[in-house]
Design a protein around this motif. Structure first.
Motif, PDB file in Angstrom:
ATOM      1  N   ASN A  13      -2.273  -4.212  13.212  1.00  0.00           N
ATOM      2  CA  ASN A  13      -3.102  -4.329  11.822  1.00  0.00           C
ATOM      3  C   ASN A  13      -2.731  -3.687  10.973  1.00  0.00           C
ATOM      4  N   ILE A  14      -1.370  -3.241  11.224  1.00  0.00           N
ATOM      5  CA  ILE A  14      -0.827  -2.855   9.771  1.00  0.00           C
ATOM      6  C   ILE A  14      -0.822  -3.545   8.755  1.00  0.00           C
ATOM      7  N   PRO A  15      -0.902  -3.409   7.073  1.00  0.00           N
ATOM      8  CA  PRO A  15      -0.686  -4.425   6.446  1.00  0.00           C
ATOM      9  C   PRO A  15       0.771  -5.046   6.198  1.00  0.00           C
ATOM     10  N   LYS A  16       1.590  -6.317   6.267  1.00  0.00           N
ATOM     11  CA  LYS A  16       2.751  -6.691   6.829  1.00  0.00           C
ATOM     12  C   LYS A  16       3.477  -7.000   4.581  1.00  0.00           C
ATOM     13  N   SER A  17       3.858  -5.853   4.302  1.00  0.00           N
ATOM     14  CA  SER A  17       4.902  -5.396   3.276  1.00  0.00           C
ATOM     15  C   SER A  17       5.939  -4.767   3.373  1.00  0.00           C
ATOM     16  N   THR A  18       6.798  -4.993   2.317  1.00  0.00           N
ATOM     17  CA  THR A  18       8.128  -3.999   2.726  1.00  0.00           C
ATOM     18  C   THR A  18       8.175  -2.815   2.593  1.00  0.00           C
ATOM     19  N   ILE A  19       7.277  -1.765   1.846  1.00  0.00           N
ATOM     20  CA  ILE A  19       6.693  -0.723   1.959  1.00  0.00           C
ATOM     21  C   ILE A  19       6.954  -0.619   3.721  1.00  0.00           C
ATOM     22  N   SER A  20       5.288  -1.255   4.778  1.00  0.00           N
ATOM     23  CA  SER A  20       5.363  -0.792   6.034  1.00  0.00           C
ATOM     24  C   SER A  20       6.233  -1.667   6.944  1.00  0.00           C
ATOM     25  N   SER A  21       7.858  -2.051   6.301  1.00  0.00           N
ATOM     26  CA  SER A  21       8.338  -2.458   7.038  1.00  0.00           C
ATOM     27  C   SER A  21       9.768  -1.140   6.920  1.00  0.00           C
ATOM     28  N   GLN A  22       9.577  -0.494   5.933  1.00  0.00           N
ATOM     29  CA  GLN A  22      10.569   0.525   5.203  1.00  0.00           C
ATOM     30  C   GLN A  22      10.511   2.181   6.238  1.00  0.00           C
ATOM     31  N   VAL A  23       8.825   2.481   6.217  1.00  0.00           N
ATOM     32  CA  VAL A  23       8.629   2.753   6.874  1.00  0.00           C
ATOM     33  C   VAL A  23       8.671   2.764   8.953  1.00  0.00           C
ATOM     34  N   ILE A  24       8.600   1.295   9.618  1.00  0.00           N
ATOM     35  CA  ILE A  24       9.053   0.974  10.796  1.00  0.00           C
ATOM     36  C   ILE A  24      10.059   1.706  10.859  1.00  0.00           C
ATOM     37  N   ALA A  25      10.811   1.391  10.423  1.00  0.00           N
ATOM     38  CA  ALA A  25      12.269   1.220   9.969  1.00  0.00           C
ATOM     39  C   ALA A  25      12.549   2.563   9.949  1.00  0.00           C
ATOM     40  N   ASN A  64      -2.381   8.257  21.195  1.00  0.00           N
ATOM     41  CA  ASN A  64      -3.100   6.740  21.751  1.00  0.00           C
ATOM     42  C   ASN A  64      -4.083   6.209  21.106  1.00  0.00           C
ATOM     43  N   GLU A  65      -3.989   7.247  19.802  1.00  0.00           N
ATOM     44  CA  GLU A  65      -5.656   7.020  18.425  1.00  0.00           C
ATOM     45  C   GLU A  65      -5.008   6.373  16.730  1.00  0.00           C
ATOM     46  N   LEU A  66      -5.506   4.531  17.771  1.00  0.00           N
ATOM     47  CA  LEU A  66      -4.503   3.913  16.588  1.00  0.00           C
ATOM     48  C   LEU A  66      -5.638   4.095  15.169  1.00  0.00           C
ATOM     49  N   PRO A  67      -6.429   4.299  14.827  1.00  0.00           N
ATOM     50  CA  PRO A  67      -6.775   3.999  14.484  1.00  0.00           C
ATOM     51  C   PRO A  67      -7.028   4.692  12.725  1.00  0.00           C
ATOM     52  N   ALA A  68      -6.709   5.979  13.025  1.00  0.00           N
ATOM     53  CA  ALA A  68      -6.382   6.706  11.758  1.00  0.00           C
ATOM     54  C   ALA A  68      -4.705   6.488  11.415  1.00  0.00           C
ATOM     55  N   THR A  69      -3.790   5.833  12.276  1.00  0.00           N
ATOM     56  CA  THR A  69      -2.423   5.571  12.205  1.00  0.00           C
ATOM     57  C   THR A  69      -2.643   4.042  11.523  1.00  0.00           C
ATOM     58  N   ILE A  70      -3.378   3.849  11.399  1.00  0.00           N
ATOM     59  CA  ILE A  70      -3.406   1.979  10.652  1.00  0.00           C
ATOM     60  C   ILE A  70      -4.046   2.700   9.692  1.00  0.00           C
ATOM     61  N   ALA A  71      -5.334   3.405   9.186  1.00  0.00           N
ATOM     62  CA  ALA A  71      -6.163   3.377   7.625  1.00  0.00           C
ATOM     63  C   ALA A  71      -4.578   4.430   7.463  1.00  0.00           C
ATOM     64  N   ALA A  72      -3.625   5.352   7.570  1.00  0.00           N
ATOM     65  CA  ALA A  72      -2.396   5.632   7.218  1.00  0.00           C
ATOM     66  C   ALA A  72      -1.469   4.572   6.757  1.00  0.00           C
ATOM     67  N   MET A  73      -1.041   4.137   6.784  1.00  0.00           N
ATOM     68  CA  MET A  73      -0.698   2.971   6.925  1.00  0.00           C
ATOM     69  C   MET A  73      -1.282   2.242   5.210  1.00  0.00           C
ATOM     70  N   LYS A  74      -2.440   1.981   5.802  1.00  0.00           N
ATOM     71  CA  LYS A  74      -3.295   0.908   4.428  1.00  0.00           C
ATOM     72  C   LYS A  74      -3.041   2.256   3.572  1.00  0.00           C
ATOM     73  N   LEU A  75      -3.655   2.702   3.360  1.00  0.00           N
ATOM     74  CA  LEU A  75      -3.096   4.295   2.118  1.00  0.00           C
ATOM     75  C   LEU A  75      -1.650   4.330   2.059  1.00  0.00           C
ATOM     76  N   ILE A  76      -1.139   4.129   1.940  1.00  0.00           N
ATOM     77  CA  ILE A  76       0.382   4.207   2.374  1.00  0.00           C
ATOM     78  C   ILE A  76       0.627   2.731   1.073  1.00  0.00           C
ATOM     79  N   ASN A  77      -0.347   1.815   2.130  1.00  0.00           N
ATOM     80  CA  ASN A  77      -0.428   0.429   1.000  1.00  0.00           C
ATOM     81  C   ASN A  77      -1.197   0.512  -0.859  1.00  0.00           C
ATOM     82  N   TYR A  78      -1.836   0.905  -0.517  1.00  0.00           N
ATOM     83  CA  TYR A  78      -2.430   1.248  -1.188  1.00  0.00           C
ATOM     84  C   TYR A  78      -2.102   2.355  -2.901  1.00  0.00           C
ATOM     85  N   LEU A  79      -1.994   3.400  -2.497  1.00  0.00           N
ATOM     86  CA  LEU A  79      -1.051   4.691  -3.312  1.00  0.00           C
ATOM     87  C   LEU A  79       0.610   4.283  -4.007  1.00  0.00           C
ATOM     88  N   ASN A  80       1.487   2.961  -3.692  1.00  0.00           N
ATOM     89  CA  ASN A  80       2.444   2.516  -3.397  1.00  0.00           C
ATOM     90  C   ASN A  80       2.563   1.413  -4.868  1.00  0.00           C
TER      91      ASN A  80
END
Ligand SMILES: [Zn+2]
Length: 264
Positions: free
Chosen positions: A50-62, A90-106
């Protein structure tokens, strides 16, 4: 210098200033703020899907493999605010929302500086477990040396003006509904901010009088006791799952938090 040359020079300088302002606003930085919490986010299959696939997402995951990552948008000017997710792995929705926000603000122009910690404990998120090393990280933010205490220390150092901690709550649990939690004392700004986010995002407003009484080591309480206005934002979703609409609700709570603080 003749008038024409002068005009051309002024025009050129104007473009230069405008360009540098835009590039300053879109500055982004990823850093590890705590080691010992690192984990492979891709191991949480449901979350990663559910995390957007992008360069910034990959950088955060790394970066999350090394420890707690923090993404900074902006150049340190304007209102500074902090968004935290994944205190409970074990609380997934907010972590995914935060990753969406990171992609939005980028690359977006913002009026301030936003610090986002999308996974406080990547290790816990990778395993979808609530605790880190047997600790409930939302009860030890007042204990030196813990990951959540590091977040508070950093918020103080960075002179953050507001802090939002984003969670999910299981149906039948406490509070068990989409809600914004806050206290009125000693930091009334917590209540004012919660009131706004609650209205804007269609979440219940839940408040107590004094911070540190019911939840002494919670991120929200420790922040409010340090006079940094803070709220806890909850969306209804069973642990380890993503309830329908829970990510977009958490995301709307985050946007309301940024709007209240004048960042977007
Ligand atoms: Zn939680």
């Amino acid at each position: 210098m003749n008038q024409k040359t002068m005009k051309a020079l002024v025009c050129f300088l104007g473009i230069l200033i405008a360009f540098s302002t835009v590039s300053a606003a879109s500055a982004v930085q990823i850093q590890t703020i705590y080691s010992g919490t690192g984990g492979d986010i891709t191991k949480n299959k449901l979350g990663y899907k559910n995390i957007p696939k992008s360069t910034i997402s990959s950088q955060v995951i790394a970066s999350a493999k090394k420890g707690t990552p923090m993404v900074t948008f902006g150049d340190g000017s304007g209102p500074k605010v902090m968004i935290v997710a994944g205190v409970h792995g074990n609380e997934l929705p907010a972590t995914i929302a935060a990753m969406k926000l990171i992609n939005y603000l980028n690359g977006k122009h913002i009026k301030g500086t936003v610090y986002i910690v999308p996974f406080v404990s990547p290790y816990s998120t990778s395993k979808s477990t609530r605790y880190w090393k047997g600790k409930n990280l939302n009860s030890v933010a007042n204990k030196a040396g813990t990951p959540t205490n590091k977040i508070i220390t950093l918020a103080k150092q960075l002179k953050v003006k507001s802090l939002g901690d984003f969670h999910s709550t299981r149906p039948g649990g406490v509070p068990g509904k989409n809600s914004i939690l806050c206290t009125k004392s000693p930091t009334y700004g917590s209540y004012k901010m919660a009131y706004y986010i609650s209205k804007k995002s269609g979440s219940a407003l839940i408040y107590e009088y004094r911070a540190g009484v019911s939840y002494p080591g919670a991120v929200e309480d420790v922040s409010n006791l340090a006079r940094i206005p803070a709220v806890t934002c909850e969306v209804k979703s069973s642990h380890g799952t993503i309830a329908s609409g829970s990510v977009s609700k958490s995301y709307s709570q985050m946007l309301a938090f940024l709007m209240y603080n004048g960042v977007i």
